[in-house]
Design an enzyme around this catalytic site. Sequence first.
Site, PDB file in Angstrom:
ATOM      1  N   LYS A 119      29.905  36.322  53.641  1.00  0.00           N
ATOM      2  CA  LYS A 119      30.592  37.572  53.978  1.00  0.00           C
ATOM      3  C   LYS A 119      29.714  38.510  54.800  1.00  0.00           C
ATOM      4  O   LYS A 119      30.230  39.375  55.513  1.00  0.00           O
ATOM      5  CB  LYS A 119      31.049  38.269  52.708  1.00  0.00           C
ATOM      6  CG  LYS A 119      32.154  37.535  51.983  1.00  0.00           C
ATOM      7  CD  LYS A 119      32.530  38.333  50.767  1.00  0.00           C
ATOM      8  CE  LYS A 119      33.724  37.758  50.062  1.00  0.00           C
ATOM      9  NZ  LYS A 119      34.084  38.613  48.922  1.00  0.00           N
ATOM     10  N   GLY A 166      37.645  37.326  43.487  1.00  0.00           N
ATOM     11  CA  GLY A 166      37.340  38.551  42.745  1.00  0.00           C
ATOM     12  C   GLY A 166      36.077  38.464  41.888  1.00  0.00           C
ATOM     13  O   GLY A 166      35.777  39.393  41.135  1.00  0.00           O
ATOM     14  N   HIS A 209      44.793  47.412  49.927  1.00  0.00           N
ATOM     15  CA  HIS A 209      44.365  46.129  50.500  1.00  0.00           C
ATOM     16  C   HIS A 209      45.458  45.654  51.453  1.00  0.00           C
ATOM     17  O   HIS A 209      46.580  45.382  51.033  1.00  0.00           O
ATOM     18  CB  HIS A 209      44.152  45.101  49.381  1.00  0.00           C
ATOM     19  CG  HIS A 209      43.841  43.721  49.884  1.00  0.00           C
ATOM     20  ND1 HIS A 209      42.632  43.117  49.674  1.00  0.00           N
ATOM     21  CD2 HIS A 209      44.594  42.830  50.582  1.00  0.00           C
ATOM     22  CE1 HIS A 209      42.650  41.907  50.236  1.00  0.00           C
ATOM     23  NE2 HIS A 209      43.834  41.716  50.795  1.00  0.00           N
ATOM     24  N   ARG A 294      41.733  29.711  54.935  1.00  0.00           N
ATOM     25  CA  ARG A 294      42.584  28.761  54.196  1.00  0.00           C
ATOM     26  C   ARG A 294      43.974  29.353  54.086  1.00  0.00           C
ATOM     27  O   ARG A 294      44.212  30.487  54.492  1.00  0.00           O
ATOM     28  CB  ARG A 294      42.017  28.588  52.778  1.00  0.00           C
ATOM     29  CG  ARG A 294      41.917  29.935  52.060  1.00  0.00           C
ATOM     30  CD  ARG A 294      41.536  29.783  50.603  1.00  0.00           C
ATOM     31  NE  ARG A 294      41.023  31.021  50.028  1.00  0.00           N
ATOM     32  CZ  ARG A 294      41.756  31.942  49.438  1.00  0.00           C
ATOM     33  NH1 ARG A 294      43.059  31.804  49.364  1.00  0.00           N
ATOM     34  NH2 ARG A 294      41.196  33.026  48.932  1.00  0.00           N
ATOM     35  N   VAL A 297      47.359  32.280  48.518  1.00  0.00           N
ATOM     36  CA  VAL A 297      48.370  32.238  47.463  1.00  0.00           C
ATOM     37  C   VAL A 297      49.654  32.935  47.937  1.00  0.00           C
ATOM     38  O   VAL A 297      50.766  32.438  47.754  1.00  0.00           O
ATOM     39  CB  VAL A 297      47.835  32.928  46.190  1.00  0.00           C
ATOM     40  CG1 VAL A 297      48.924  33.052  45.144  1.00  0.00           C
ATOM     41  CG2 VAL A 297      46.620  32.174  45.633  1.00  0.00           C
ATOM     42  N   ARG A 340      53.027  37.155  41.065  1.00  0.00           N
ATOM     43  CA  ARG A 340      52.316  35.997  40.507  1.00  0.00           C
ATOM     44  C   ARG A 340      52.606  35.972  39.010  1.00  0.00           C
ATOM     45  O   ARG A 340      52.237  36.893  38.287  1.00  0.00           O
ATOM     46  CB  ARG A 340      50.812  36.122  40.730  1.00  0.00           C
ATOM     47  CG  ARG A 340      50.402  36.130  42.194  1.00  0.00           C
ATOM     48  CD  ARG A 340      48.889  35.996  42.329  1.00  0.00           C
ATOM     49  NE  ARG A 340      48.461  36.221  43.704  1.00  0.00           N
ATOM     50  CZ  ARG A 340      47.263  35.902  44.170  1.00  0.00           C
ATOM     51  NH1 ARG A 340      46.353  35.349  43.368  1.00  0.00           N
ATOM     52  NH2 ARG A 340      46.942  36.132  45.422  1.00  0.00           N
TER      53      ARG A 340
HETATM   54  P1  ADP Z   1      44.372  34.715  47.683  1.00  0.00           P
HETATM   55  O1  ADP Z   1      43.719  35.890  47.883  1.00  0.00           O
HETATM   56  O2  ADP Z   1      44.832  33.500  48.317  1.00  0.00           O
HETATM   57  O3  ADP Z   1      45.286  35.473  47.629  1.00  0.00           O
HETATM   58  P2  ADP Z   1      42.609  34.498  45.599  1.00  0.00           P
HETATM   59  O4  ADP Z   1      41.419  35.307  45.901  1.00  0.00           O
HETATM   60  O5  ADP Z   1      43.585  34.992  44.622  1.00  0.00           O
HETATM   61  O6  ADP Z   1      43.260  34.108  46.938  1.00  0.00           O
HETATM   62  O7  ADP Z   1      42.138  33.049  45.236  1.00  0.00           O
HETATM   63  C1  ADP Z   1      43.027  31.978  45.229  1.00  0.00           C
HETATM   64  C2  ADP Z   1      42.536  30.952  44.282  1.00  0.00           C
HETATM   65  O8  ADP Z   1      41.316  30.433  44.757  1.00  0.00           O
HETATM   66  C3  ADP Z   1      42.266  31.489  42.917  1.00  0.00           C
HETATM   67  O9  ADP Z   1      42.544  30.457  42.012  1.00  0.00           O
HETATM   68  C4  ADP Z   1      40.766  31.792  42.960  1.00  0.00           C
HETATM   69  O10 ADP Z   1      40.211  31.720  41.682  1.00  0.00           O
HETATM   70  C5  ADP Z   1      40.279  30.710  43.864  1.00  0.00           C
HETATM   71  N1  ADP Z   1      39.134  31.055  44.716  1.00  0.00           N
HETATM   72  C6  ADP Z   1      39.102  31.927  45.732  1.00  0.00           C
HETATM   73  N2  ADP Z   1      37.910  31.938  46.336  1.00  0.00           N
HETATM   74  C7  ADP Z   1      37.148  31.048  45.683  1.00  0.00           C
HETATM   75  C8  ADP Z   1      35.795  30.586  45.830  1.00  0.00           C
HETATM   76  N3  ADP Z   1      34.980  31.046  46.771  1.00  0.00           N
HETATM   77  N4  ADP Z   1      35.354  29.651  44.978  1.00  0.00           N
HETATM   78  C9  ADP Z   1      36.162  29.173  44.025  1.00  0.00           C
HETATM   79  N5  ADP Z   1      37.429  29.556  43.852  1.00  0.00           N
HETATM   80  C10 ADP Z   1      37.918  30.481  44.649  1.00  0.00           C
HETATM   81  P1  ADP Z   2      37.145  38.224  47.271  1.00  0.00           P
HETATM   82  O1  ADP Z   2      36.381  37.301  48.171  1.00  0.00           O
HETATM   83  O2  ADP Z   2      36.821  38.029  45.850  1.00  0.00           O
HETATM   84  O3  ADP Z   2      38.597  38.220  47.602  1.00  0.00           O
HETATM   85  P2  ADP Z   2      36.985  40.781  48.669  1.00  0.00           P
HETATM   86  O4  ADP Z   2      35.795  41.199  49.456  1.00  0.00           O
HETATM   87  O5  ADP Z   2      38.171  40.351  49.426  1.00  0.00           O
HETATM   88  O6  ADP Z   2      36.539  39.663  47.638  1.00  0.00           O
HETATM   89  O7  ADP Z   2      37.399  41.952  47.690  1.00  0.00           O
HETATM   90  C1  ADP Z   2      38.358  41.751  46.688  1.00  0.00           C
HETATM   91  C2  ADP Z   2      38.954  43.073  46.253  1.00  0.00           C
HETATM   92  O8  ADP Z   2      37.925  43.946  45.758  1.00  0.00           O
HETATM   93  C3  ADP Z   2      39.618  43.868  47.365  1.00  0.00           C
HETATM   94  O9  ADP Z   2      40.941  43.482  47.574  1.00  0.00           O
HETATM   95  C4  ADP Z   2      39.502  45.284  46.839  1.00  0.00           C
HETATM   96  O10 ADP Z   2      40.486  45.561  45.873  1.00  0.00           O
HETATM   97  C5  ADP Z   2      38.162  45.263  46.158  1.00  0.00           C
HETATM   98  N1  ADP Z   2      37.107  45.719  47.079  1.00  0.00           N
HETATM   99  C6  ADP Z   2      36.380  44.951  47.917  1.00  0.00           C
HETATM  100  N2  ADP Z   2      35.496  45.693  48.624  1.00  0.00           N
HETATM  101  C7  ADP Z   2      35.670  46.975  48.225  1.00  0.00           C
HETATM  102  C8  ADP Z   2      35.055  48.224  48.559  1.00  0.00           C
HETATM  103  N3  ADP Z   2      34.066  48.311  49.444  1.00  0.00           N
HETATM  104  N4  ADP Z   2      35.518  49.344  47.928  1.00  0.00           N
HETATM  105  C9  ADP Z   2      36.500  49.281  47.024  1.00  0.00           C
HETATM  106  N5  ADP Z   2      37.108  48.138  46.654  1.00  0.00           N
HETATM  107  C10 ADP Z   2      36.711  46.996  47.231  1.00  0.00           C
HETATM  108 MG    MG Z   3      39.428  38.756  49.401  1.00  0.00          MG
END
Ligand code: ADP
Ligand code: ADP
Ligand code: MG
Length: 452
Positions: A119, A166, A209, A294, A297, A340
């Site tokens: 990232k 998350g 978001h 990718r 969901v 979901r």
């Molecule tokens: P989406 O944002 O598609 O909406 P999510 O963040 O909810 O994706 O993740 C989709 C699925 O993939 C979930 O089951 C989550 O636990 C899994 N997932 C997402 N990123 C990773 C990762 N880097 N490693 C393992 N599992 C991941």
């Molecule tokens: P993931 O790879 O787990 O999806 P993201 O970077 O997309 O991680 O962040 C997941 C969620 O966390 C975002 O949708 C938002 O709700 C929260 N988030 C991420 N970055 C920030 C930030 N700088 N400030 C506040 N909330 C954040």
């Molecule tokens: Mg994300």
Amino acid sequence: MAMPMRRVLIANRGEIAVRVARACRELGLETVAVYSDADRDLRHVSLCDASLRLGPPAARGSYLNKTLLVAAARATGSDAIHPGYGFLAEDAEFADLCAQSRITFIGPAPDAIRQMGDKIAAKKLAESIGVPLVPGGTLDGGKEIAALAAGLPYPVLLKAAAGGGGRGMRVAGSAEEFAASFLQARSEAKEAFGDGTIYWERYIGNARHIEVQVLSDAHGNHAHLGERDCTLQRRHQKLLEESPSALLTEEVRSKLCEAAVQISRALDYRSAGTVEFLYDADRGSFHFIEMNTRIQVEHPVTELVTGVDLVREQLRIAMGHPLDPQVAHALRRGWAIECRINAEDPDRDFAPCPGRITRFVSPGGPGVRVDTHCEAGTVVSPYYDSMIAKLIVWDIDRERARLRMLRALREFVVEGIKTTIPFHIAILQSPDFVSSAYNTRWVGEKAKEAFA
Ligand code: ADP
Ligand code: ADP
Ligand code: MG
């Protein structure tokens, strides 16, 4: 440049494996399912033309086992692998391994996965082409923790560079809180991703978001299919998504979508992808956070407003076809919402609720889509994530889509396990949802009231 494709191995399970199998079938492609010992009786296995056991339930020995999956593709004469989401969908090494084995990985090139999977690198790329970021920076692992904590603009969010789903994220409200949050984020990141690299971002307390769906082919065509609003989250995990977003003006929408396309172009991206942004409601500004290389969901909400089959496009792109002309001319029409449905008990702090489903009656009727692998008799296993179904509705505007979703949720019968259906009903009825007045913290802070 056309790549022959005849048989696709689906390296995933559950609803997304079912979704991919359907798209393959419509294109006349043969399908191969894989399963762990916990999943032998699941829908995706019976739906595919052939199936192969991988191993024990734990993902390490089954859905995350790269060499086993490539061997399975070889053994079944598959010429392509679709990774779905989660598991190996964003694993560049797996994409490399497929290429070495002359198997088409249905997704972007390994280098694009690698660059966006880090990232910090992803933010650098966005910054280099002038896309605004959430202010932040790296945290040098060699320094003392007290030195790292000094001078940050609290509150900050500590995030795993390799993060996803998350996980590996902690807020630090002050320099005093920094050490504990940093150590937690780092150990969670090491455990979940095998990489403890942590960076910081300014914590946006009042955030929406908003993400943009992109599609790019192997001929240099890059398109977007509008945005999704995924603000309703619990612990940084999405619960409900909609398209379009009630928040955006046409002007801002086209800027965001254009920024997403620019990122795809700069990456020389190929396949479906999602560029994620946070909207800072206090400052009125948008900030890039990451790109997911990718299928997501929540892709169905985009499918319902555009009429484009995103999984079919992924498959066509992997076969070397240019983007369907339908994509460039897609008109976005009406409103779509996805809930979901998880096997979790909303009364017990969303504790996972595995077990046997004794009764399962899907809703139907106009504008209702259910993506699921479940039916009466399905055993929800504790080994994988708890999502059992996605309920998606379409209608001509947001309020009608909301009412249709409420109707469909009330029609949905799942017995034998607890689900989040009653929780979604409460959310959809709350005045804050009706007026779209919420941020990413809303579920954590206000949903209890709404649910009571
Ligand atoms: P989406 O944002 O598609 O909406 P999510 O963040 O909810 O994706 O993740 C989709 C699925 O993939 C979930 O089951 C989550 O636990 C899994 N997932 C997402 N990123 C990773 C990762 N880097 N490693 C393992 N599992 C991941
Ligand atoms: P993931 O790879 O787990 O999806 P993201 O970077 O997309 O991680 O962040 C997941 C969620 O966390 C975002 O949708 C938002 O709700 C929260 N988030 C991420 N970055 C920030 C930030 N700088 N400030 C506040 N909330 C954040
Ligand atoms: Mg994300």
